[in-house]
Design a protein around this motif. Structure first.
Motif, short mmCIF file in Angstrom:
data_model
loop_
_atom_site.label_atom_id
_atom_site.label_comp_id
_atom_site.label_asym_id
_atom_site.label_seq_id
_atom_site.Cartn_x
_atom_site.Cartn_y
_atom_site.Cartn_z
N ASN A 3 78.30 43.56 -16.26
CA ASN A 3 78.86 43.72 -14.90
C ASN A 3 79.87 44.86 -14.84
OD1 ASN A 3 77.42 41.77 -13.46
ND2 ASN A 3 78.73 40.13 -14.22
N ARG A 39 86.76 32.45 -0.65
CA ARG A 39 86.45 31.56 0.47
C ARG A 39 87.51 30.49 0.68
NH1 ARG A 39 80.18 29.91 0.57
NH2 ARG A 39 80.31 29.93 -1.69
N GLY A 44 74.91 43.16 -3.73
CA GLY A 44 74.34 41.84 -3.91
C GLY A 44 74.28 41.09 -2.60
N1 LIG Z 1 73.80 45.46 -7.81
C1 LIG Z 1 73.62 45.05 -9.04
O1 LIG Z 1 73.21 45.81 -9.90
C2 LIG Z 1 73.95 43.62 -9.36
C3 LIG Z 1 74.37 43.23 -10.65
C4 LIG Z 1 74.75 41.88 -10.84
C5 LIG Z 1 74.66 40.97 -9.78
N2 LIG Z 1 74.21 41.39 -8.56
C6 LIG Z 1 74.14 40.52 -7.38
O2 LIG Z 1 75.47 40.23 -6.97
C7 LIG Z 1 75.50 38.96 -6.33
C8 LIG Z 1 76.59 38.11 -7.00
O3 LIG Z 1 76.20 37.88 -8.34
P1 LIG Z 1 77.22 37.16 -9.35
O4 LIG Z 1 76.54 37.07 -10.65
O5 LIG Z 1 78.55 37.78 -9.26
O6 LIG Z 1 77.26 35.70 -8.67
P2 LIG Z 1 78.42 34.61 -8.68
O7 LIG Z 1 79.19 34.68 -9.94
O8 LIG Z 1 77.75 33.33 -8.30
O9 LIG Z 1 79.40 35.09 -7.48
C9 LIG Z 1 79.07 35.00 -6.15
C10 LIG Z 1 80.32 35.18 -5.32
O10 LIG Z 1 79.97 35.21 -3.93
C11 LIG Z 1 80.76 34.28 -3.21
N3 LIG Z 1 80.00 33.77 -2.06
C12 LIG Z 1 78.81 33.15 -2.07
N4 LIG Z 1 78.42 32.85 -0.81
C13 LIG Z 1 79.41 33.29 0.00
C14 LIG Z 1 79.62 33.27 1.41
N5 LIG Z 1 78.71 32.73 2.22
N6 LIG Z 1 80.76 33.80 1.91
C15 LIG Z 1 81.69 34.34 1.08
N7 LIG Z 1 81.55 34.38 -0.27
C16 LIG Z 1 80.43 33.87 -0.80
C17 LIG Z 1 81.06 33.19 -4.22
O11 LIG Z 1 82.21 32.49 -3.79
P3 LIG Z 1 82.50 30.97 -4.28
O12 LIG Z 1 82.99 31.11 -5.68
O13 LIG Z 1 83.49 30.52 -3.30
O14 LIG Z 1 81.17 30.25 -4.21
C18 LIG Z 1 81.31 34.03 -5.48
O15 LIG Z 1 82.62 34.57 -5.46
C19 LIG Z 1 74.09 38.38 -6.44
O16 LIG Z 1 73.39 38.65 -5.25
C20 LIG Z 1 73.48 39.18 -7.59
O17 LIG Z 1 72.07 39.26 -7.49
C21 LIG Z 1 73.86 42.69 -8.35
#
Ligand SMILES: NC(=O)c1ccc[n+]([C@@H]2O[C@H](COP(=O)([O-])OP(=O)(O)OC[C@H]3O[C@@H](n4cnc5c(N)ncnc54)[C@H](OP(=O)(O)O)[C@@H]3O)[C@@H](O)[C@H]2O)c1
Length: 290
Positions: A95, A145, A205
């Motif tokens: 990340n 949140r 994401g």
């Molecule tokens: N662009 C890239 O290369 C790349 C690389 C890695 C990941 N990603 C993407 O990034 C996203 C997050 O991945 P992650 O691994 O960081 O996931 P994660 O650890 O589950 O984190 C998700 C975050 O989003 C918040 N969230 C979820 N639903 C929400 C809503 N409705 N309103 C406000 N906040 C919300 C969560 O808050 P809570 O803790 O309150 O639930 C948490 O802070 C995913 O879509 C993933 O596919 C992209």
């Protein structure tokens, strides 16, 4: 292999979320995409790694981190600097490399920039403060949140943390040069309104999969921009970009400016770690140890 992280992507793969796509995550599949281990053998022509090196990888879609031995492409496998804990590396290196690439290749961080990161405690979002600061950002603000996650986000190095449900009220009158958005949905549209002129929102994401649309006329009327960045596709097309970005990420880990909360599980309890992810609300990263 010695370590593999368990994150959102691993849960999605296990649930079959990629079953209908032409992607490598199809059965039979050995999970484990963010990994660490010790080099047992190197392929012909590989000079960056040698047998016995302790290494960690960027995300490898073909998986294998739960196995005793896996094959990893040399261009996304990096020796760990002395003193770097491999659990911290699997938790942060992929990340943090993504953050470094997003902030240098998808957008440019202007001098003394103000940066807003949505979903601050998420695995990807959580590594942005030190990476943004190393690139010259003056202030990094995060959103969560619920109030009970404010202290956790502050511990990750965010200068200020605000509630995403009260974003415009909390940040009234402020403008941001960069918004980092791994969340999407309605919050993306709200955050767009906080961009400065010539500011850029980098969509990385969609943790909130409910979708969102943008009036592109609004963008040109206001000199604001949105850009997307997906590290997997980017590194397939631009593999030479991996090593310099990973070097910056490893430097941030080695100097201690990235230090995530890590909860370890023995590999045989992988199902418990997945159940923990399924339950939601995880603080920090979950890491399996062999
Ligand atoms: N662009 C890239 O290369 C790349 C690389 C890695 C990941 N990603 C993407 O990034 C996203 C997050 O991945 P992650 O691994 O960081 O996931 P994660 O650890 O589950 O984190 C998700 C975050 O989003 C918040 N969230 C979820 N639903 C929400 C809503 N409705 N309103 C406000 N906040 C919300 C969560 O808050 P809570 O803790 O309150 O639930 C948490 O802070 C995913 O879509 C993933 O596919 C992209």
């Amino acid at each position: 292999m010695t370590h593999a992280a368990v994150g959102l992507i691993d849960v999605l793969i296990r649930r079959g979320a990629f079953a209908d796509y032409d992607l490598p995550m199809q059965p039979p599949y050995t999970p484990g995409i963010e990994t660490a281990g010790t080099i047992r053998a190197v392929g012909e022509g590989v000079t960056s790694l040698k047998v016995g090196d302790r290494v960690s990888t960027l995300s490898i879609a073909t998986g294998g981190g739960y196995a005793e031995v896996m094959v990893a492409p040399a261009e996304v496998t990096f020796p760990l600097p002395d003193g770097v804990d491999p659990a911290q590396a699997v938790a942060a290196l992929p990340n943090a490399t993504t953050a470094q690439l997003a902030l240098t290749r998808a957008v440019t961080v202007p001098p003394a920039a103000k940066v807003l990161v949505l979903g601050a405690t998420g695995a990807l979002a959580s590594v942005f403060p030190p990476i943004a600061r190393r690139l010259g950002a003056r202030e990094v603000v995060g959103t969560v949140r619920s109030a009970d996650r404010v202290a956790e986000a502050e511990g990750l190095g965010f200068d200020r943390v605000v509630l995403s449900g009260q974003l415009l009220e909390a940040l009234e009158g402020e403008e941001f040069d960069i918004v980092v958005d791994p969340v999407g949905g309605e919050l993306r549209g709200t955050a767009l309104r906080l961009l400065a002129a010539m500011g850029r929102l980098v969509a990385v994401g969609s943790a909130d999969s409910s979708g969102h649309s943008v009036d592109t006329n609004e963008l040109w009327f206001t000199n604001r921009g949105i850009v997307g960045f997906a590290v997997g596709q980017f590194l397939v097309q631009t593999p030479a970009a991996a090593a310099p970005a990973a070097a910056e990420a490893l430097a941030a880990i080695a100097e201690g400016s990235i230090k995530l909360g890590v909860e370890t599980y023995p590999l045989e309890n992988a199902a418990d770690a997945h159940a923990r992810m399924d339950a939601g609300g995880v603080s920090g990263r979950l890491v399996l140890t062999h």
